[in-house]
Design a protein around this motif. Structure first.
Motif, PDB file in Angstrom:
ATOM      1  N   LEU A 244      10.630  -8.743  13.926  1.00 23.48           N
ATOM      2  CA  LEU A 244      10.816  -7.636  13.139  1.00 23.48           C
ATOM      3  C   LEU A 244      12.368  -7.098  12.921  1.00 23.48           C
ATOM      4  N   PRO A 245      13.068  -8.222  12.836  1.00 22.66           N
ATOM      5  CA  PRO A 245      14.544  -7.655  12.604  1.00 22.66           C
ATOM      6  C   PRO A 245      14.585  -7.008  11.034  1.00 22.66           C
ATOM      7  N   GLY A 246      15.410  -5.634  11.027  1.00 22.15           N
ATOM      8  CA  GLY A 246      15.813  -4.991   9.725  1.00 22.15           C
ATOM      9  C   GLY A 246      14.592  -3.824   9.627  1.00 22.15           C
ATOM     10  N   TYR A 247      13.695  -3.899  10.559  1.00 21.40           N
ATOM     11  CA  TYR A 247      12.561  -2.513  10.599  1.00 21.40           C
ATOM     12  C   TYR A 247      13.288  -1.439  11.290  1.00 21.40           C
ATOM     13  N   GLU A 248      14.475  -1.565  11.888  1.00 19.39           N
ATOM     14  CA  GLU A 248      14.943  -0.254  12.800  1.00 19.39           C
ATOM     15  C   GLU A 248      14.652   0.995  12.106  1.00 19.39           C
ATOM     16  N   ARG A 249      14.948   1.249  10.909  1.00 12.93           N
ATOM     17  CA  ARG A 249      14.915   2.588  10.185  1.00 12.93           C
ATOM     18  C   ARG A 249      13.366   3.054   9.927  1.00 12.93           C
ATOM     19  N   ARG A 250      12.645   2.346   9.851  1.00 12.79           N
ATOM     20  CA  ARG A 250      10.979   2.607   9.506  1.00 12.79           C
ATOM     21  C   ARG A 250      10.549   3.577  10.529  1.00 12.79           C
ATOM     22  N   LYS A 251       9.730   4.292   9.858  1.00 14.41           N
ATOM     23  CA  LYS A 251       8.793   5.329  10.893  1.00 14.41           C
ATOM     24  C   LYS A 251       7.608   4.549  10.899  1.00 14.41           C
ATOM     25  N   PRO A 252       6.921   4.796  12.131  1.00 13.86           N
ATOM     26  CA  PRO A 252       5.726   4.120  12.394  1.00 13.86           C
ATOM     27  C   PRO A 252       4.606   4.076  11.279  1.00 13.86           C
ATOM     28  N   SER A 253       4.658   5.095  10.452  1.00 12.09           N
ATOM     29  CA  SER A 253       3.619   5.442   9.283  1.00 12.09           C
ATOM     30  C   SER A 253       4.077   4.260   8.047  1.00 12.09           C
ATOM     31  N   GLN A 254       5.234   3.726   8.153  1.00 16.54           N
ATOM     32  CA  GLN A 254       5.610   3.001   7.305  1.00 16.54           C
ATOM     33  C   GLN A 254       5.710   1.337   7.589  1.00 16.54           C
ATOM     34  N   ILE A 255       4.853   1.185   8.395  1.00 17.19           N
ATOM     35  CA  ILE A 255       4.509  -0.380   9.020  1.00 17.19           C
ATOM     36  C   ILE A 255       3.237  -0.753   9.111  1.00 17.19           C
ATOM     37  N   SER A 256       2.773  -1.862   9.059  1.00 21.36           N
ATOM     38  CA  SER A 256       1.330  -2.291   9.185  1.00 21.36           C
ATOM     39  C   SER A 256       0.698  -2.510  10.387  1.00 21.36           C
ATOM     40  N   GLY A 257      -0.385  -2.543  10.697  1.00 21.79           N
ATOM     41  CA  GLY A 257      -1.104  -2.528  11.948  1.00 21.79           C
ATOM     42  C   GLY A 257      -0.544  -3.860  12.838  1.00 21.79           C
ATOM     43  N   GLY A 258      -0.333  -4.701  12.641  1.00 20.69           N
ATOM     44  CA  GLY A 258       0.176  -5.959  13.071  1.00 20.69           C
ATOM     45  C   GLY A 258       1.772  -5.830  13.605  1.00 20.69           C
ATOM     46  N   GLN A 259       2.509  -5.143  12.839  1.00 23.56           N
ATOM     47  CA  GLN A 259       3.911  -4.685  12.872  1.00 23.56           C
ATOM     48  C   GLN A 259       3.902  -3.475  14.026  1.00 23.56           C
ATOM     49  N   ALA A 260       2.941  -2.655  13.915  1.00 21.03           N
ATOM     50  CA  ALA A 260       2.689  -1.740  14.950  1.00 21.03           C
ATOM     51  C   ALA A 260       2.655  -1.999  16.177  1.00 21.03           C
ATOM     52  N   GLN A 261       1.633  -3.262  16.388  1.00 20.02           N
ATOM     53  CA  GLN A 261       1.369  -3.840  17.573  1.00 20.02           C
ATOM     54  C   GLN A 261       2.983  -4.556  18.276  1.00 20.02           C
TER      55      GLN A 261
END
Ligand SMILES: Nc1ncnc2c1ncn2[C@@H]1O[C@H](COP(=O)(O)OP(=O)(O)O)[C@@H](O)[C@H]1O
Ligand SMILES: [Mg+2]
Lengths: 400, 283
Positions: free
Chosen positions: A144-161
Motif C-alpha cells: 500500500l505505498p502512497g496511501y499514507e495521507r488517506r483517511k480510513p474512509s477513503q480506502i476499500s475494505g481490502g486496503q483497510a484490511q
C-alpha cells in the motif's frame, strides 16, 4: 527448536455468573442458567514460535473469546495464559507483546493511514525518523505505498484490511492475533488475501493465531489447526491429519464431507481390524485406529476415496468393497457426485473425477448396480451417532 | 379516431404540466412563506434596532438611526445584565459539559449498580416543567437559608443552570458515544496506549463533535433561560430578566441591538458547528 509462543493452561471463560448473565444464559442453548454461560471450557493449548496456528469452529464455539483473553480484552474465569514463558493472565492489553487484527479492522477514523500505522510506535516514543522509515517499510510490505495521507474512509475494505495488518505488525509482536480478518471481503479478494497473509507471515516470521469458521481458509494457510466446538477443541493437528484421520464425528463433518456408516467390531482379518457394516458386509481398517472396548462405532470414508466398479469386474485385491445401487447423479463439471444406496438402504456419497467417464452417456445412470471399493487406509473411525459429542453443525452429506 | 387519440394524448399532457407548475411555483412559494414566518420576528428585532423612537416606547417605526448600534449599552443596567448572562452561560456550559461528558462516559462504558435508573433519572430535568423546577429550586435554596445559597445570587443561578444543562449534555454526548465502536478503544490499548492515552488519543477526538454540539446547546439554553432564572436570581438581573423588567415602561432599542447581535453570533456558531461536523464526518 519449537519454543512455545503461547501456552493456555485450563483456560476458561464463563460469561455472567451475575443476575444479568443468568438471564442471558436462559436463552442460550446448552448454558447452565445457575452459573452463567461457559464460552471457553478448560482449554490446554501450546502454540509454537513462528507457527501459523488456526482456531477453527462454527460460530459461537468460543473462538473470539479465546482470542480476546490472549489479547487481554477479556479476563479468564479460570486458568492461565503464558506468553513466551511469562504469565500474562492479569496484564492489561498494553503490557502484552501481542497485537490484534480486529474483525472489523477498527482503524482510527480520525487518523490518516500513516498515523494509524504509526500509532503503536508513537506510544513507545520511537524517534520520528525511525517511525517514518518503519511505516513506509510496512506499507511496502502490505503493498500500500502512497496511501499514507488517506483517511480510513477513503480506502476499500481490502486496503483497510492491509492497513490493520500493518498497524499490528509494525510493533513486531511475539504473537499476532487475527479474528476472522477476511470475513468481510468478497470471495476473490479473500482468496488473494489468504495467499498474501501466508506470504507476509513467512516474511516476518511472527507467530499467527488465526480465527476462522471457514475450513478451507484454515486448511490453506495453517501449519496446525485446533477444531473447536462448544468451548473446547476436539482435535488438534496439521490440515492433512485432520482431514485424513478425523477423530470425532464433529471434526469429520466440519472439515469436508464424510460418509459415516454405523459399524460393529468383527474379528480381525490378516493384520487389519475389521468392522461389520449394517448391510452385512465386512470392511477392514488399519489396526491402530481401534480403541479397545469400543464395539459400536461409525466408520468414515471421504467421498473422493471411493471408486465405483461394474458388478461383473474384479475388485483390486486388499480393497474394501460394498455393493449398492446408484440413486442419484449430479454432474458438477470437475467431478460427478453420486448417491449410492447400500442394500439396507443407507446412503453413501461418492465423488468421481470426470476423467474416464466424461460425457453424459458414459456416466453411471440412476438405478445401475455398482460395487464401491476403497482402501482400508482411507478409513477412519469415530464415535457412533448420538455418541458423547454430538456435532451441532449440519453434516450435509453424513450418512444415516 | 384521430380525434379520440388526440384528446387521450392531451389529458396526461395537461396533468404533467400542472404537476410541473406545482413543482416550480407552489412549492417554492410555500417554502418562501414558511421561512418568512420563521424569520419575521427576527427581522422586526433587527429593524427596530435602527429605529429612532419618541420617548421610551419603541413600538412604532419613525426614522432610521445608527445611534443605538454606536452605544449599545447606553441604557443603565443593560451592560451588567448582559455581562451576568454571559458569565453564567460560560461557566454553566463549561461545568455542565465537563460533568455531563463524564456521566455519559460512565453510563455507556461501565456497568455498575444503579446504571439503569441513572439512565432514566437523567431525563427527568428535561421532562419536568421549568416552572416546577424553578419553584422547587427556590424552595430548596430558601430552606437551606445560608450563604452561598441564600440570599439568592448569581451563584444560585449558576447552580440551577448547571443542573438543567447537565441533562442535555449527557443525552447529546451519550448518543455520540453509543455510536462509537468499542473495538477502537481496544485497538488503542492493543497498540500500547494505557487508559489515559486511549481516552485522549482516540475516545476524546471521536466524541468531540458531540461535546461541541452539547456545549453549544447548553450555552444557548442558559443565555436564554428566563423561568428558572427568575426563581433563583434574587436581586441579580440577567439579560432576559432585563427585557422582561423594561417591557412595561418600554423596551429600549439597545435591547434590539443586543438581541440582533446574539442572533448573529448564534447563526455564526451554528454555521461553525455544521462545518465542524462535516469535517469530522469526512474524517
Ligand atoms: N460478553 C458476553 N456476554 C455473554 N455471552 C457472551 C459474550 N461474548 C460472547 N458470549 C457467548 O459466548 C459464546 C462464544 O462466543 P464467541 O467467542 O464470540 O464465539 P465465536 O467467535 O466462536 O463465534 C457465544 O455463545 C456467545 O453468545
Ligand atoms: Mg467470533
Amino acid at each position: 527448536m519449537a519454543d512455545v509462543a503461547v501456552r493456555l493452561v485450563q483456560l476458561t471463560k464463563r460469561f455472567g455468573g451475575d443476575a444479568t448473565g443468568r438471564r442471558v444464559a436462559q436463552y442460550v442453548e446448552g448454558a447452565n442458567p445457575s452459573s452463567g454461560f461457559l464460552a471457553v471450557d478448560h482449554i490446554d493449548l501450546e502454540v509454537n514460535d513462528g507457527e501459523f496456528f488456526s482456531l477453527l469452529g462454527p460460530s459461537g464455539c468460543g473462538k473470539t473469546t479465546t482470542l480476546r483473553m490472549i489479547g487481554g480484552f477479556e479476563q479468564p474465569t479460570e486458568g492461565r495464559i503464558e506468553l513466551q514463558g511469562v504469565d500474562v493472565t492479569w496484564l492489561p492489553p498494553y503490557r502484552r507483546n501481542v497485537n490484534t487484527v480486529f474483525q472489523n479492522y477498527a482503524l482510527f477514523p480520525h487518523l490518516t493511514v500513516y498515523e494509524n500505522v504509526a500509532f503503536g510506535l508513537r506510544r513507545r516514543k520511537v524517534a520520528d525518523s525511525e517511525i517514518r522509515k518503519r511505516v513506509l517499510e510496512m506499507l511496502e510490505l502490505v503493498e500500500l505505498p502512497g496511501y499514507e495521507r488517506r483517511k480510513p474512509s477513503q480506502i476499500s475494505g481490502g486496503q483497510a484490511q492491509r492497513v490493520a495488518l500493518a498497524r499490528a505488525l509494525i510493533n513486531r509482536p511475539a504473537v499476532l492475533l487475527l479474528d476472522e480478518p477476511l470475513g468481510a471481503l468478497d470471495l476473490k479478494l479473500r482468496k488473494q488475501m489468504q495467499v498474501e497473509l501466508k506470504r507476509i507471515q513467512k516474511e516476518v516470521g511472527i507467530t499467527f493465531i488465526y480465527v476462522t469458521h471457514d475450513q478451507e481458509e484454515a486448511m490453506t494457510m495453517s501449519d496446525r489447526i485446533a477444531v473447536m466446538n462448544r468451548g473446547r477443541y476436539e482435535q488438534l493437528g496439521d490440515p492433512e491429519a485432520l482431514y485424513e484421520r478425523p477423530e470425532t464425528r464433529f471434526v469429520a463433518g466440519f472439515l469436508g464431507v464424510s460418509n459415516l456408516l454405523p459399524a460393529t467390531a468383527a474379528e480381525s482379518l490378516n493384520g487389519h481390524a475389521a468392522f461389520r457394516l449394517s448391510d452385512g458386509s465386512t470392511v477392514r481398517v488399519p489396526a491402530g485406529l481401534i480403541e479397545t472396548g469400543r464395539n459400536a462405532v461409525s466408520l468414515g470414508v471421504r467421498p473422493e476415496k471411493i471408486r465405483l466398479i461394474e458388478v461383473d469386474k474384479e475388485v483390486p485385491a486388499g480393497m474394501n468393497r460394498a455393493a449398492g445401487t446408484i440413486v442419484d447423479a449430479s454432474y458438477l463439471g470437475v467431478s460427478t457426485q453420486y448417491i449410492v444406496a447400500l442394500r439396507d438402504g443407507s446412503r453413501v456419497t461418492v465423488y468421481e473425477q470426470n476423467v474416464e467417464r466424461a460425457t453424459k452417456a458414459e456416466l453411471w445412470a440412476r438405478g445401475e448396480e455398482v460395487v464401491m471399493a476403497w482402501s482400508p487406509d482411507h478409513c477412519f473411525v469415530v464415535e457412533e451417532e448420538n455418541g458423547a459429542t454430538e456435532p451441532s453443525v449440519d453434516e450435509s452429506v453424513a450418512v444415516a | 379516431m384521430t380525434a379520440v387519440a388526440a384528446t387521450a394524448a392531451k389529458a396526461p399532457a395537461l396533468s404533467v404540466s400542472v404537476r410541473r407548475l406545482l413543482d416550480r411555483y407552489v412549492l417554492r412559494l410555500y417554502v418562501i412563506l414558511a421561512v418568512a414566518y420563521l424569520m419575521l420576528p427576527i427581522v422586526v428585532i433587527a429593524l427596530f434596532s435602527v429605529n429612532d423612537p419618541i420617548g421610551r416606547s419603541n413600538f412604532a417605526w419613525r426614522a432610521f438611526t445608527l445611534d443605538h448600534w454606536l452605544s449599545p449599552f447606553g441604557v443603565p443596567g443593560l451592560f451588567d445584565a448582559v455581562a451576568t448572562s454571559l458569565r453564567v452561560a460560560f461557566l454553566s456550559t463549561l461545568i455542565a459539559t465537563t460533568l455531563g461528558t463524564l456521566i455519559a462516559l460512565a453510563l455507556v462504558r461501565y456497568q455498575f449498580r444503579g446504571a439503569g435508573s441513572a439512565n432514566l433519572l437523567i431525563f427527568l430535568p428535561m421532562a419536568t416543567p421549568e416552572i416546577v423546577l424553578g419553584a422547587s429550586l427556590l424552595t430548596m435554596f430558601v430552606s437551606i437559608g445560608e450563604p452561598p445559597f441564600f440570599p439568592l445570587s448569581e451563584f444560585t443561578i449558576l447552580i440551577a443552570h448547571i443542573m438543567f444543562n447537565i441533562s442535555f449534555v449527557v443525552v447529546t454526548v451519550r448518543a455520540r458515544l453509543a455510536g462509537l465502536d468499542r473495538n477502537l478503544e481496544e485497538a488503542a490499548m492493543d497498540l500500547g496506549a494505557n487508559e489515559w492515552t486511549t481516552f485522549w488519543k482516540v475516545t476524546f477526538p471521536l466524541i468531540l463533535p458531540g461535546i461541541v454540539a452539547a456545549a453549544l446547546l447548553a450555552f444557548s439554553l442558559s443565555i436564554d433561560d428566563f423561568v428558572i432564572t427568575n426563581f433563583t436570581a434574587g436581586r441579580t438581573v440577567t439579560f432576559p430578566m432585563f427585557i422582561w423588567g423594561s417591557y412595561r415602561i418600554g423596551i429600549p432599542p439597545q435591547v434590539n441591538v443586543i438581541g440582533t447581535l446574539i442572533f448573529l453570533i448564534a447563526v455564526g456558531l451554528v454555521a461553525l458547528s455544521v462545518v465542524f461536523q462535516r469535517r469530522s464526518a469526512r474524517a
